[in-house]
Design an enzyme around this catalytic site. Structure first.
Site, mmCIF file in Angstrom:
data_model
loop_
_atom_site.group_PDB
_atom_site.id
_atom_site.type_symbol
_atom_site.label_atom_id
_atom_site.label_comp_id
_atom_site.label_asym_id
_atom_site.label_seq_id
_atom_site.Cartn_x
_atom_site.Cartn_y
_atom_site.Cartn_z
ATOM 1 N N ASP A 7 1.343 -0.752 0.090
ATOM 2 C CA ASP A 7 0.110 0.289 0.335
ATOM 3 C C ASP A 7 1.122 1.739 -0.162
ATOM 4 O OD1 ASP A 7 0.789 0.250 2.242
ATOM 5 O OD2 ASP A 7 -1.221 0.113 3.407
ATOM 6 N N CYS A 64 3.564 -3.489 4.127
ATOM 7 C CA CYS A 64 2.619 -2.267 4.137
ATOM 8 C C CYS A 64 2.955 -1.197 5.492
ATOM 9 C CB CYS A 64 0.997 -2.852 5.013
ATOM 10 S SG CYS A 64 0.784 -3.957 6.016
ATOM 11 N N THR A 66 2.850 -2.199 8.560
ATOM 12 C CA THR A 66 2.889 -3.177 10.113
ATOM 13 C C THR A 66 3.846 -4.116 9.420
ATOM 14 O OG1 THR A 66 0.936 -3.898 10.662
ATOM 15 C CG2 THR A 66 2.209 -1.599 11.439
ATOM 16 N N HIS A 97 10.609 -23.751 9.455
ATOM 17 C CA HIS A 97 9.462 -24.530 10.551
ATOM 18 C C HIS A 97 8.096 -24.145 9.880
ATOM 19 C CE1 HIS A 97 11.933 -24.726 14.209
ATOM 20 N NE2 HIS A 97 12.592 -25.163 13.356
ATOM 21 N N HIS A 132 8.153 -31.473 10.917
ATOM 22 C CA HIS A 132 7.442 -29.998 10.742
ATOM 23 C C HIS A 132 5.931 -29.979 8.908
ATOM 24 C CE1 HIS A 132 9.532 -27.051 13.318
ATOM 25 N NE2 HIS A 132 11.515 -27.784 12.621
HETATM 26 C C1 RB5 Z 1 -1.456 2.086 6.415
HETATM 27 O O1 RB5 Z 1 -1.832 3.140 7.427
HETATM 28 C C2 RB5 Z 1 -1.619 1.426 7.357
HETATM 29 O O2 RB5 Z 1 -3.165 0.909 7.894
HETATM 30 C C3 RB5 Z 1 -1.182 -0.078 6.304
HETATM 31 O O3 RB5 Z 1 0.016 0.492 6.426
HETATM 32 C C4 RB5 Z 1 -1.316 -1.353 7.359
HETATM 33 O O4 RB5 Z 1 0.116 -0.576 8.739
HETATM 34 C C5 RB5 Z 1 -2.450 -1.770 8.341
HETATM 35 O O5 RB5 Z 1 -2.160 -3.129 9.055
#
Ligand code: RB5
Length: 145
Positions: A7, A64, A66, A97, A132
């Site tokens: 994203d 993304c 996170t 694993h 595994h």
């Molecule tokens: C975007 O602001 C953020 O929410 C997205 O990139 C991601 O981290 C969602 O899990």
């Protein structure tokens, strides 16, 4: 073939990933996004994950903010085992694993140096199989794969 996607929050690392894969002479397909404009991460994570699920791509790398949102999306796809990793150790163990086939990275959580090492490790570490294998098969009890 490696499916890559992000994203807006992962866009810079997706572009860096493209350069890295080109340096390593590895083929990739870019499922977007194609700018830093705000978008919805499921749209792009679904596209790349579908390519892995359909065996059009062997691997996926999805970024993304996170790594968490895109991993949740990816793991809805049949045959996908996506791992959101923040360390080289986690990336290595996700292959050894869990036989993970998609690496999810959080651009807001991990420095590029670690991300780069995670990508290299993920793409070069083999599944250890053995005990595994039985466990990985059980992951897919509901979908058959
Ligand atoms: C975007 O602001 C953020 O929410 C997205 O990139 C991601 O981290 C969602 O899990």
């Amino acid at each position: 073939m490696i499916a890559i996607a992000s994203d807006h929050a992962g866009f810079q690392y997706k572009e860096k990933t493209k350069s890295l894969l080109s340096e390593l002479k590895l083929e990739f397909k870019d499922f977007g996004t194609h700018s830093a404009d705000s978008v919805d991460y499921p749209d792009f994570a679904h596209a790349a994950s579908e390519a892995v699920s359909k065996d059009e791509c062997e691997w996926g790398i999805i970024v993304c903010g996170t790594g968490i949102g895109v991993s949740i999306v990816a793991n809805k796809h049949k045959g996908v085992r996506a791992a959101a990793c923040e360390s080289v150790t986690a990336a290595s163990l996700s292959r050894k694993h869990n036989n993970a086939n998609i690496l999810c990275i959080g651009e807001r959580l991990v420095g590029w140096g670690v991300a780069e090492d995670m990508i290299k490790t993920f793409l070069t570490t083999n599944f250890e199989a053995g005990r595994h294998t039985r466990r990985v098969e059980k992951i897919h009890l509901l979908t058959g794969r």
